[in-house]
Scaffold this motif. Sequence first.
Motif, mmCIF file in Angstrom:
data_model
loop_
_atom_site.group_PDB
_atom_site.id
_atom_site.type_symbol
_atom_site.label_atom_id
_atom_site.label_comp_id
_atom_site.label_asym_id
_atom_site.label_seq_id
_atom_site.Cartn_x
_atom_site.Cartn_y
_atom_site.Cartn_z
ATOM 1 N N PHE B 67 -104.701 -85.837 -1.301
ATOM 2 C CA PHE B 67 -104.735 -84.483 -0.916
ATOM 3 C C PHE B 67 -104.991 -84.470 0.473
ATOM 4 O O PHE B 67 -104.334 -83.650 1.500
ATOM 5 C CB PHE B 67 -105.789 -83.701 -1.473
ATOM 6 C CG PHE B 67 -105.614 -82.119 -1.051
ATOM 7 C CD1 PHE B 67 -104.693 -81.424 -1.401
ATOM 8 C CD2 PHE B 67 -106.918 -81.884 -0.394
ATOM 9 C CE1 PHE B 67 -104.742 -80.183 -0.925
ATOM 10 C CE2 PHE B 67 -106.799 -80.379 0.144
ATOM 11 C CZ PHE B 67 -105.785 -79.556 -0.279
ATOM 12 N N LEU B 68 -106.015 -85.126 1.097
ATOM 13 C CA LEU B 68 -106.354 -85.205 2.475
ATOM 14 C C LEU B 68 -105.051 -85.244 3.272
ATOM 15 O O LEU B 68 -104.855 -84.702 4.499
ATOM 16 C CB LEU B 68 -107.472 -86.038 2.834
ATOM 17 C CG LEU B 68 -108.288 -86.010 4.061
ATOM 18 C CD1 LEU B 68 -109.114 -84.843 3.879
ATOM 19 C CD2 LEU B 68 -109.357 -87.157 4.113
ATOM 20 N N PHE B 69 -104.140 -86.204 3.077
ATOM 21 C CA PHE B 69 -103.072 -86.578 4.011
ATOM 22 C C PHE B 69 -101.984 -85.781 3.563
ATOM 23 O O PHE B 69 -100.841 -85.836 4.194
ATOM 24 C CB PHE B 69 -102.607 -88.126 3.909
ATOM 25 C CG PHE B 69 -103.712 -89.028 4.490
ATOM 26 C CD1 PHE B 69 -103.901 -88.958 5.910
ATOM 27 C CD2 PHE B 69 -104.715 -89.772 3.666
ATOM 28 C CE1 PHE B 69 -104.935 -89.598 6.447
ATOM 29 C CE2 PHE B 69 -105.681 -90.439 4.178
ATOM 30 C CZ PHE B 69 -105.857 -90.397 5.565
ATOM 31 N N THR B 70 -102.031 -84.752 2.878
ATOM 32 C CA THR B 70 -100.964 -83.619 2.926
ATOM 33 C C THR B 70 -101.481 -82.735 3.741
ATOM 34 O O THR B 70 -100.521 -81.572 3.829
ATOM 35 C CB THR B 70 -101.021 -82.926 1.280
ATOM 36 O OG1 THR B 70 -101.937 -82.161 1.049
ATOM 37 C CG2 THR B 70 -100.610 -83.897 0.218
ATOM 38 N N LEU B 71 -102.521 -82.472 4.322
ATOM 39 C CA LEU B 71 -102.926 -81.805 5.143
ATOM 40 C C LEU B 71 -102.482 -82.125 6.457
ATOM 41 O O LEU B 71 -102.044 -83.199 6.533
ATOM 42 C CB LEU B 71 -104.606 -81.549 5.375
ATOM 43 C CG LEU B 71 -105.195 -81.184 4.099
ATOM 44 C CD1 LEU B 71 -106.729 -81.181 4.087
ATOM 45 C CD2 LEU B 71 -104.982 -79.713 3.619
#
Lengths: 282, 218
Positions: B67-71
């Motif tokens: 999820f962090l790297f979809t931000l």
Amino acid sequence: MLKIEHLKKHYDNFSLDCSLEVRPGCVTGLIGQNGAGKSTSFKAVLGLISSDSGSITILGKDLREFTPKDRENLGVVLSDSGFSGYLTVKDIIPILKNLYKNFDASFFAEQLRRFRLPPDKKIKDFSTGMKAKLKILVAVSHHAKLLILDEPTAGLDVIARDELLELLREFMEQDEERSILISSHISSDLESLCDDIYMIHDGSMILHEDTDVLLSDYALLKVDEDQFAKLDKQFVLRSKKESYGYRCLTDQKQYYMENYPKIVIERGTIDEVITMMIRGQK
Amino acid sequence: MMKGLLIKDFKLMKGQKNFFFLVVLVSIGMPAFSGDATFMLGFLPFVLSMFTLSTISYDEFDNGNAFLFTLPVSRTGYAVEKYILALLLGGGAWVFATLLAVAFAVIKGTANISEILMAAVLILPALIVIQALMIPFQLKFGSEKGRLALIGAFGLLAVIGVVAVKAAEILGIDLWELIGNLPAMGMGVMITLLLLAAILVLLTSMKISCSIMKGKEF
């Protein structure tokens, strides 16, 4: 908004070959069983996994040129990942403020109240429904152009699902250029929300149709052996042997209603269509 | 982006604030009893910079990185942020511990202030090198194996230290006297060289961490 052309990813016991398009202003649904390749497709689009071949164009850019800054225009829900459970809602507000130029703090606060999400509780202590609501809320709170939602309604009860779908409808109403790509294995969610639907099975697309057409022109014909033998099968997509004879899926309901007034014709729900597409014979 | 990530990490560390205060308390308490103010110079910065590793574990927990790297967060930005965090924590603790040690020395009149400052300055390159070792290990192997690798790295450093001291003893060299006897100019040059070398190691480590993150799939 998003175009995937022959995206391929190969694992030991699974191969994905996915093509789909999300047009501006549209909600596109991706439906399939668990393990059909929905999450793999989503992760490839988001650059979380590499792909073996194929091309992905997202918001007018090739995925390889899509920068982290461009990701401010995306809102994402992943089924198996989210903000750390050790954070509270209050903690994530300043994080979002600093990551998204367009983060709408007042909208976010208003929705927190609407969905009764407690600001000081750790996310890991949230119920499944509360977690899902928070994930979608985070995705819609920074004026994204495209939402990519992987199983956002998984594990929710009917009421909670309705509330979330309502939130997504409101998101679409605010700007007619906005789009959503949403996956689910619950067809009724997609039926009421999506403009068009893709069905994925075993890593490949088996059907793409506008939702209206799917609901109006697709039908199930229930026929006995005799009727089946005489049936004009040029518009039969799949058929399946049953105790009473055969069940057939067609995308030309009108044709059979006019030419075979005696056979039983049932409206094709998305669940029926997907079951027939997977289980039936060509 | 950096600011958002740093806020996230500080918010995550908030959950460990009890441990945090315990560490600070121990490092203040130890010299109060033992009278050795140099202990906390090493202890406090090392332990506090370890909090960086725990934020990496938190990020990985429950597949949170996906999820962090979809931000709007880049892979390299994420790696660099961990170094900034480690330097903020380690550096902040180092300044705090040095001031505290000097204060103790003044109050108790036990240790020589210039000796404390010397020790503090010598610890700095070691602190930097250890962080440079820890972070890529943690990013590459995750919390379980990362911790093992870390223990290994500490062990290695300890062995090197013991061997160096033993060697000095065998050769009949008093290290403190040796350092103390270095001409003022020579000492300054040595520390500068050590620091430069440490920073070089840190930059190399950062580069390795960036490529580790770039290659990851979530």
